[in-house]
Design a protein around this motif. Structure first.
Motif, PDB file in Angstrom:
ATOM      1  N   ARG A 105      14.783  26.250  36.739  1.00  0.00           N
ATOM      2  CA  ARG A 105      14.268  25.181  35.873  1.00  0.00           C
ATOM      3  C   ARG A 105      12.937  24.696  36.430  1.00  0.00           C
ATOM      4  O   ARG A 105      12.755  24.582  37.654  1.00  0.00           O
TER       5      ARG A 105
ATOM      6  N   SER B 152      20.283  13.631  43.566  1.00  0.00           N
ATOM      7  CA  SER B 152      20.162  13.436  42.117  1.00  0.00           C
ATOM      8  C   SER B 152      20.316  11.969  41.738  1.00  0.00           C
ATOM      9  O   SER B 152      19.635  11.474  40.836  1.00  0.00           O
TER      10      SER B 152
ATOM     11  N   PRO C 241      10.466  21.828  37.220  1.00  0.00           N
ATOM     12  CA  PRO C 241      10.396  20.359  37.309  1.00  0.00           C
ATOM     13  C   PRO C 241       9.040  19.859  36.834  1.00  0.00           C
ATOM     14  O   PRO C 241       8.046  20.584  36.890  1.00  0.00           O
TER      15      PRO C 241
ATOM     16  N   SER D 109      23.183  18.844  38.265  1.00  0.00           N
ATOM     17  CA  SER D 109      22.987  20.241  37.858  1.00  0.00           C
ATOM     18  C   SER D 109      21.502  20.570  37.722  1.00  0.00           C
ATOM     19  O   SER D 109      21.076  21.708  37.945  1.00  0.00           O
ATOM     20  N   LEU D 110      20.689  19.564  37.368  1.00  0.00           N
ATOM     21  CA  LEU D 110      19.252  19.781  37.217  1.00  0.00           C
ATOM     22  C   LEU D 110      18.609  20.037  38.578  1.00  0.00           C
ATOM     23  O   LEU D 110      17.794  20.952  38.735  1.00  0.00           O
ATOM     24  N   VAL D 111      18.978  19.236  39.588  1.00  0.00           N
ATOM     25  CA  VAL D 111      18.454  19.455  40.937  1.00  0.00           C
ATOM     26  C   VAL D 111      18.878  20.827  41.444  1.00  0.00           C
ATOM     27  O   VAL D 111      18.095  21.549  42.077  1.00  0.00           O
ATOM     28  N   SER D 112      20.124  21.190  41.171  1.00  0.00           N
ATOM     29  CA  SER D 112      20.614  22.492  41.588  1.00  0.00           C
ATOM     30  C   SER D 112      19.781  23.617  40.972  1.00  0.00           C
ATOM     31  O   SER D 112      19.432  24.601  41.647  1.00  0.00           O
ATOM     32  N   ARG D 113      19.414  23.466  39.709  1.00  0.00           N
ATOM     33  CA  ARG D 113      18.618  24.496  39.048  1.00  0.00           C
ATOM     34  C   ARG D 113      17.178  24.508  39.550  1.00  0.00           C
ATOM     35  O   ARG D 113      16.535  25.559  39.574  1.00  0.00           O
ATOM     36  N   PHE D 114      16.657  23.341  39.971  1.00  0.00           N
ATOM     37  CA  PHE D 114      15.348  23.324  40.614  1.00  0.00           C
ATOM     38  C   PHE D 114      15.387  24.193  41.867  1.00  0.00           C
ATOM     39  O   PHE D 114      14.475  24.987  42.129  1.00  0.00           O
TER      40      PHE D 114
ATOM     41  N   CYS E  89      18.664  11.658  38.008  1.00  0.00           N
ATOM     42  CA  CYS E  89      18.808  12.815  37.127  1.00  0.00           C
ATOM     43  C   CYS E  89      20.146  13.480  37.415  1.00  0.00           C
ATOM     44  O   CYS E  89      20.817  13.163  38.407  1.00  0.00           O
ATOM     45  N   ASP E  90      20.540  14.395  36.568  1.00  0.00           N
ATOM     46  CA  ASP E  90      21.824  15.061  36.726  1.00  0.00           C
ATOM     47  C   ASP E  90      21.800  16.011  37.921  1.00  0.00           C
ATOM     48  O   ASP E  90      20.785  16.672  38.185  1.00  0.00           O
TER      49      ASP E  90
END
Length: 373
Positions: free
Chosen positions: A70, A52, A72, A60-65, A57-58
């Motif tokens: 989420r 990340s 991308p 948590s965003l990579v985790s949700r990808f 990027c955050d």
């Protein structure tokens, strides 16, 4: 416990990815893409936090990808692909995912529900008026989306139907989540889109009932006030055991995770399943309703019934038609019922009977039980 859930999720995603790459059709699930991203990240020796930071990027965003929660952007996928040395595998995989989800074309409150349904491991539905989305045939869904539209845009309707079918895909996978749909009898008797569309919808329900992860039961009309609620509702169970209760009013969706409400509706749902028809009896009732739709289909000139081959007796049906009944018993073409017509009036009314009833009649007639020589 968390590690076990993580391994289970990763294994399910890996299998989803392998299924998507083994089919000739250009499709892939969001979970499959997430597994591939996680695979390349681990291969590069990076943690989620480290990756990340490199893509600004955050974490948590990579985790949700990676969890498929989420979507991308393509720019982000290209940066990730270059950074992880994935050649074009990540980019190609991205373009094979049907990212467009049904929730995106609906109000925000439904988008929340659609997102949670995509992650649920069990979906329990009770519907009082219509067949719910996961069980809808393409033509039935199209008829519903056209309802109330004065001049519907065909492109918009097509997008909505495609999105709804995408929502159904996870339930049709070999390891799909458990789906239980209890339908009020009114839902299968209310004709949507005309008799032909409704016939296809009911046949689709019977097809779904053969899947090991899908249960369909009918709550008969005679249950009356013993049904659990005056409106439809859904119970979702997530992978971590958390449960959600969802219902809709005219212009809003309502979620709750209140344990007391969840328990109350769960018990009501269990009682309803006990009062509803068994799966076998539900299938029989659906077949009966289908049979009742065949005569209206004949009156509207359904092409699939107009040119069926009827059995003609060589000894009793002469050039003037004779005095016989003529059956059409190609069940694949006659929508699973036996069609019977009067040989003297081949263009007249057609009766529909079940294959079992016709077999019993033919046996009795052949053995002379009716006293007719």
């Amino acid at each position: 416990m968390h590690c076990q859930e993580q391994r289970k999720r990763s294994e399910l995603a890996r299998r989803a990815f392998e299924r998507s790459t083994s089919t000739p059709q250009p499709n892939m699930t969001q979970a499959g893409f997430g597994w591939l991203l996680e695979h390349f990240r681990a291969k590069a020796g990076l943690s989620i936090a480290e990756l990340s930071r490199k893509v600004n990027c955050d974490a948590s965003l990579v985790s949700r990808f990676e969890k498929g929660e989420r979507v991308p952007s393509i720019d982000m996928v290209e940066r990730l692909s270059q950074l992880l040395g994935a050649d074009r595998l990540l980019i190609d995989a991205y373009h094979r995912v049907s990212w467009y989800q049904e929730g995106e074309i609906h109000p925000k409150w439904f988008r929340v529900y659609a997102g949670r349904e995509r992650l649920a491991v069990e979906v329990l539905k009770y519907s009082i008026a219509l067949v719910p989305g996961p069980g809808q045939h393409r033509d039935y869904a199209e008829a519903l989306f056209r309802r109330g539209e004065v001049d519907p845009d065909p492109a918009v309707i097509a997008e909505k139907v495609a999105a709804r079918l995408t929502r159904q895909e996870r339930f049709l996978a070999d390891d799909g989540p458990r789906l239980v749909m209890i339908l009020d009898e009114a839902a299968i008797r209310r004709t949507v889109g005309g008799p032909q569309v409704m016939h296809r919808q009911l046949a689709h329900l019977r097809h779904l009932m053969r899947r090991p992860n899908i249960v369909v039961q009918i709550a008969p009309l005679e249950l009356g006030e013993r049904t659990p609620a005056a409106s439809s509702f859904t119970l979702l169970t997530m992978s971590d055991g958390e449960r959600h209760l969802y219902s809709e009013s005219l212009n809003s969706g309502h979620f709750t995770t209140d344990p007391r409400e969840i328990n109350r509706f769960s018990r009501a749902y269990d009682r309803l399943r006990g009062s509803a028809l068994s799966v076998a009896d539900s299938a029989a009732l659906i077949r009966s309703v289908m049979e009742g739709l065949v005569n209206p289909m004949q009156r509207t000139g359904a092409p699939s019934l107009r040119h069926l081959a009827y059995f003609k007796s060589a000894s009793y049906s002469d050039s003037n038609g004779g005095d016989c009944v003529q059956p059409a018993i190609n069940l694949a073409e006659s929508h699973g019922v036996v069609l019977v017509r009067d040989s003297k009036d081949p263009n007249g009314p057609v009766l529909t009977v079940s294959p079992t009833a016709w077999a019993a009649f033919a046996e009795a007639a052949g053995s002379g039980k009716f006293g007719i020589a």
